[in-house]
Design a protein around this motif. Structure first.
Motif, PDB file in Angstrom:
ATOM      1  N   UNK A 186      19.424  72.409  35.329  1.00 18.50           N
ATOM      2  CA  UNK A 186      18.595  72.609  34.133  1.00 18.50           C
ATOM      3  C   UNK A 186      19.505  73.138  33.035  1.00 18.50           C
ATOM      4  N   UNK A 187      19.624  72.378  31.956  1.00 20.93           N
ATOM      5  CA  UNK A 187      20.507  72.763  30.848  1.00 20.93           C
ATOM      6  C   UNK A 187      19.677  73.203  29.657  1.00 20.93           C
ATOM      7  N   UNK A 188      19.961  74.406  29.183  1.00 19.59           N
ATOM      8  CA  UNK A 188      19.273  74.990  28.033  1.00 19.59           C
ATOM      9  C   UNK A 188      17.745  74.917  28.183  1.00 19.59           C
ATOM     10  N   UNK A 189      17.273  75.065  29.413  1.00 24.09           N
ATOM     11  CA  UNK A 189      15.834  75.119  29.730  1.00 24.09           C
ATOM     12  C   UNK A 189      15.071  73.881  29.266  1.00 24.09           C
ATOM     13  N   UNK A 190      15.804  72.791  29.023  1.00 26.99           N
ATOM     14  CA  UNK A 190      15.140  71.611  28.464  1.00 26.99           C
ATOM     15  C   UNK A 190      15.539  70.308  29.175  1.00 26.99           C
ATOM     16  N   UNK A 191      16.797  70.137  29.459  1.00 31.46           N
ATOM     17  CA  UNK A 191      17.279  68.893  30.084  1.00 31.46           C
ATOM     18  C   UNK A 191      17.518  69.118  31.571  1.00 31.46           C
ATOM     19  N   UNK A 192      17.235  68.101  32.372  1.00 32.19           N
ATOM     20  CA  UNK A 192      17.424  68.229  33.813  1.00 32.19           C
ATOM     21  C   UNK A 192      18.226  67.049  34.370  1.00 32.19           C
ATOM     22  N   UNK A 193      18.996  67.340  35.404  1.00 27.48           N
ATOM     23  CA  UNK A 193      19.747  66.335  36.139  1.00 27.48           C
ATOM     24  C   UNK A 193      19.448  66.550  37.620  1.00 27.48           C
ATOM     25  N   UNK A 194      18.788  65.582  38.250  1.00 25.59           N
ATOM     26  CA  UNK A 194      18.355  65.736  39.631  1.00 25.59           C
ATOM     27  C   UNK A 194      19.244  64.954  40.581  1.00 25.59           C
ATOM     28  N   UNK A 195      19.597  65.583  41.696  1.00 22.57           N
ATOM     29  CA  UNK A 195      20.353  64.896  42.725  1.00 22.57           C
ATOM     30  C   UNK A 195      21.834  64.814  42.418  1.00 22.57           C
ATOM     31  N   UNK A 196      22.555  64.141  43.311  1.00 26.41           N
ATOM     32  CA  UNK A 196      24.005  64.072  43.204  1.00 26.41           C
ATOM     33  C   UNK A 196      24.435  62.891  42.338  1.00 26.41           C
ATOM     34  N   UNK A 197      25.442  63.123  41.496  1.00 29.04           N
ATOM     35  CA  UNK A 197      25.995  62.085  40.630  1.00 29.04           C
ATOM     36  C   UNK A 197      27.519  62.149  40.704  1.00 29.04           C
ATOM     37  N   UNK A 198      28.177  61.125  40.182  1.00 34.25           N
ATOM     38  CA  UNK A 198      29.634  61.153  40.129  1.00 34.25           C
ATOM     39  C   UNK A 198      30.064  62.162  39.068  1.00 34.25           C
ATOM     40  N   UNK A 199      31.298  62.621  39.170  1.00 33.66           N
ATOM     41  CA  UNK A 199      31.805  63.578  38.189  1.00 33.66           C
ATOM     42  C   UNK A 199      31.808  62.964  36.791  1.00 33.66           C
ATOM     43  N   UNK A 200      32.170  61.695  36.696  1.00 34.40           N
ATOM     44  CA  UNK A 200      32.193  61.012  35.402  1.00 34.40           C
ATOM     45  C   UNK A 200      30.795  60.916  34.803  1.00 34.40           C
ATOM     46  N   UNK A 201      29.807  60.613  35.649  1.00 36.19           N
ATOM     47  CA  UNK A 201      28.427  60.544  35.164  1.00 36.19           C
ATOM     48  C   UNK A 201      27.952  61.906  34.671  1.00 36.19           C
ATOM     49  N   UNK A 202      28.365  62.957  35.364  1.00 28.72           N
ATOM     50  CA  UNK A 202      28.008  64.302  34.916  1.00 28.72           C
ATOM     51  C   UNK A 202      28.628  64.594  33.548  1.00 28.72           C
ATOM     52  N   UNK A 203      29.883  64.218  33.368  1.00 27.86           N
ATOM     53  CA  UNK A 203      30.545  64.444  32.076  1.00 27.86           C
ATOM     54  C   UNK A 203      29.797  63.722  30.962  1.00 27.86           C
ATOM     55  N   UNK A 204      29.425  62.469  31.208  1.00 25.69           N
ATOM     56  CA  UNK A 204      28.703  61.689  30.202  1.00 25.69           C
ATOM     57  C   UNK A 204      27.342  62.306  29.901  1.00 25.69           C
ATOM     58  N   UNK A 205      26.655  62.755  30.954  1.00 24.68           N
ATOM     59  CA  UNK A 205      25.340  63.370  30.755  1.00 24.68           C
ATOM     60  C   UNK A 205      25.447  64.661  29.956  1.00 24.68           C
TER      61      UNK A 205
END
Length: 226
Positions: A186-205
């Protein structure tokens, strides 16, 4: 930006995903100069798991319905871990309830910068690689001491019920969020990322979220230009 990562120290997917997100956040900070404050919060995958020293493989066989199914899942997890540079040893892992570990991790978050992260990685390695029982107070206190936390304070905390309510609140918050996959960011109480992703996908998100976050901070209207 602030990121809350719901995870569990007895869940391999949470270990892999949280590690990838942590590295992605560090990479993003290097590229942009924007720091990301990351905090771990409890979401117990097996809140009723016993802590009786039983081998994890035996517990998983009973839970999943046979050795073949367990080995299939473990092969998938091990492959994902290897890509991330994480070693796993399921054969020696011991089933453990993570509640006391999370009491210690909640204290570590308050004790100083970086201590919670370091302790979490100590506990993940202890559980998934070294065959240590991370429900055992001695194991927990020792690992706390290894990352620079006060050993006697850790022992006293584990002998009490301190931070129990805080951990229960964290788990309840995760349930209210409808978490079904770990890690859950949960980023800044507004955006969410669920489950496992690649490191590159995390950077882009993270980059996309940062752009939206900064855009939301900017004042609107002609006065903003003046």
């Amino acid at each position: 930006m602030k990121a809350i990562v719901f995870a569990d120290v007895t869940d391999p997917w949470a270990y892999i995903g949280a590690t990838r997100f942590e590295r992605a956040a560090a990479m993003f900070s290097i590229l942009t100069g924007e720091p990301i404050e990351m905090t771990l919060r409890a979401f117990q995958v097996e809140p009723d798991a016993p802590s009786d020293g039983r081998l994890l493989m035996e517990a998983l066989e009973q839970r999943l319905g046979g050795r073949d199914k367990v080995e299939l899942v473990n092969a998938q997890v091990t492959a994902a871990a290897r890509i991330t540079g994480i070693d796993l040893n399921f054969e020696e892992a011991v089933e453990a309830n993570s509640f006391d570990a999370w009491r210690l991790l909640t204290w570590a978050d308050e004790a100083g910068p970086g201590l919670q992260r370091d302790l979490a990685h100590q506990l993940w390695r202890a559980h998934f690689l070294e065959g240590a029982d991370i429900a055992d107070p001695f194991t927990l206190a020792t690992r706390a001491g290894l990352v620079g936390l006060e050993l006697e304070t850790a022992e006293a905390l584990l002998a009490s019920a301190e931070y129990a309510e805080e951990v229960l609140t964290q788990v309840a918050t995760g349930e209210a969020l409808g978490i079904t996959q770990l890690p859950f960011v949960v980023i800044e109480q507004q955006w969410t990322l669920a489950g496992i992703h690649s490191q590159n996908d995390y950077v882009q998100a993270i980059s996309q979220i940062y752009s939206e976050w900064k855009a939301g901070e900017e004042p609107d209207g002609p006065e903003a230009a003046g």
